[in-house]
Design a protein around this motif. Structure first.
Motif, PDB file in Angstrom:
ATOM      1  N   SER A  43       0.840  -1.209   0.000  1.00 54.85           N
ATOM      2  CA  SER A  43       0.000   0.000   0.000  1.00 54.85           C
ATOM      3  C   SER A  43       0.872   1.255   0.000  1.00 54.85           C
ATOM      4  O   SER A  43       0.544   2.253  -0.650  1.00 54.85           O
ATOM      5  CB  SER A  43      -0.954   0.007   1.190  1.00 54.85           C
ATOM      6  N   LYS A  44       2.011   1.205   0.708  1.00 52.38           N
ATOM      7  CA  LYS A  44       2.940   2.348   0.705  1.00 52.38           C
ATOM      8  C   LYS A  44       3.548   2.545  -0.689  1.00 52.38           C
ATOM      9  O   LYS A  44       3.692   3.678  -1.158  1.00 52.38           O
ATOM     10  CB  LYS A  44       4.053   2.165   1.748  1.00 52.38           C
ATOM     11  N   ASP A  45       3.898   1.443  -1.344  1.00 47.30           N
ATOM     12  CA  ASP A  45       4.447   1.527  -2.700  1.00 47.30           C
ATOM     13  C   ASP A  45       3.412   2.119  -3.657  1.00 47.30           C
ATOM     14  O   ASP A  45       3.732   2.959  -4.494  1.00 47.30           O
ATOM     15  CB  ASP A  45       4.892   0.148  -3.194  1.00 47.30           C
ATOM     16  N   GLU A  48       3.085   5.764  -2.991  1.00 49.24           N
ATOM     17  CA  GLU A  48       4.255   6.473  -3.517  1.00 49.24           C
ATOM     18  C   GLU A  48       4.156   6.633  -5.039  1.00 49.24           C
ATOM     19  O   GLU A  48       4.459   7.688  -5.582  1.00 49.24           O
ATOM     20  CB  GLU A  48       5.536   5.733  -3.149  1.00 49.24           C
ATOM     21  N   ARG A  49       3.711   5.570  -5.724  1.00 54.91           N
ATOM     22  CA  ARG A  49       3.532   5.651  -7.192  1.00 54.91           C
ATOM     23  C   ARG A  49       2.466   6.680  -7.546  1.00 54.91           C
ATOM     24  O   ARG A  49       2.626   7.460  -8.476  1.00 54.91           O
ATOM     25  CB  ARG A  49       3.159   4.280  -7.764  1.00 54.91           C
ATOM     26  N   ARG A  50       1.364   6.658  -6.776  1.00 57.61           N
ATOM     27  CA  ARG A  50       0.286   7.616  -7.037  1.00 57.61           C
ATOM     28  C   ARG A  50       0.786   9.047  -6.849  1.00 57.61           C
ATOM     29  O   ARG A  50       0.536   9.923  -7.685  1.00 57.61           O
ATOM     30  CB  ARG A  50      -0.896   7.345  -6.103  1.00 57.61           C
ATOM     31  N   LEU A  51       1.516   9.281  -5.774  1.00 54.39           N
ATOM     32  CA  LEU A  51       2.069  10.614  -5.535  1.00 54.39           C
ATOM     33  C   LEU A  51       3.065  11.007  -6.618  1.00 54.39           C
ATOM     34  O   LEU A  51       3.087  12.149  -7.080  1.00 54.39           O
ATOM     35  CB  LEU A  51       2.734  10.682  -4.154  1.00 54.39           C
ATOM     36  N   SER A  52       3.884  10.044  -7.016  1.00 55.07           N
ATOM     37  CA  SER A  52       4.866  10.315  -8.065  1.00 55.07           C
ATOM     38  C   SER A  52       4.177  10.645  -9.381  1.00 55.07           C
ATOM     39  O   SER A  52       4.550  11.593 -10.073  1.00 55.07           O
ATOM     40  CB  SER A  52       5.785   9.103  -8.230  1.00 55.07           C
TER      41      SER A  52
END
Length: 130
Positions: A43-45, A48-52
């Motif tokens: 979920s953190k990954d 992070e992808r969504r934010l990126s």
């Protein structure tokens, strides 16, 4: 059993990289469920992808806006340059006309002075004859 709030808080405190290191070295506390920790990391990954992706989309939009602004500025500069060229041409024509007017004025002054001098000499000559 899902992760407790205490475990989630500890995971957040450690951060994904440190949690991965603990998992790889077998250093996870014994009460922590490996599967749930793996889901937390996933979920953190994903976050992070969504934010990126969101950041990249925002940067692309900023770049597009900047590009459009630069194009508008370049077009305005071209219009200003063309206007300046037209003004320079008009100024050159005005200077040429002013030079011609000045030459005509000088010629008129010279002709007037010659006329006055000739009239004076004629008057002096006719006084001397009488």
């Amino acid at each position: 059993m899902p992760l407790s709030d205490d475990i989630i808080a500890r995971l957040e405190e450690l951060g994904p990289n440190q949690v991965r290191t603990l998992m790889a070295s077998g250093g996870l506390p014994s009460g922590w469920n490996f599967g749930w920790v793996t889901e937390w990391l996933a979920s953190k990954d994903k976050e992070e992808r969504r934010l990126s992706e969101s950041s990249q989309a925002e940067q692309i939009e900023i770049a597009r806006s900047a590009s459009k602004a630069a194009e508008r500025a370049a077009a305005a500069a071209e219009r200003a340059s063309a206007a300046a060229e037209r003004q320079a041409t008009a100024a050159e024509r005005a200077n040429a006309r002013a030079t011609i007017a000045l030459a005509i004025a000088i010629i008129s002054i010279i002709a007037t002075v010659i006329g006055i001098v000739m009239t004076h000499f004629d008057a002096v000559r006719s006084m001397g004859r009488s």
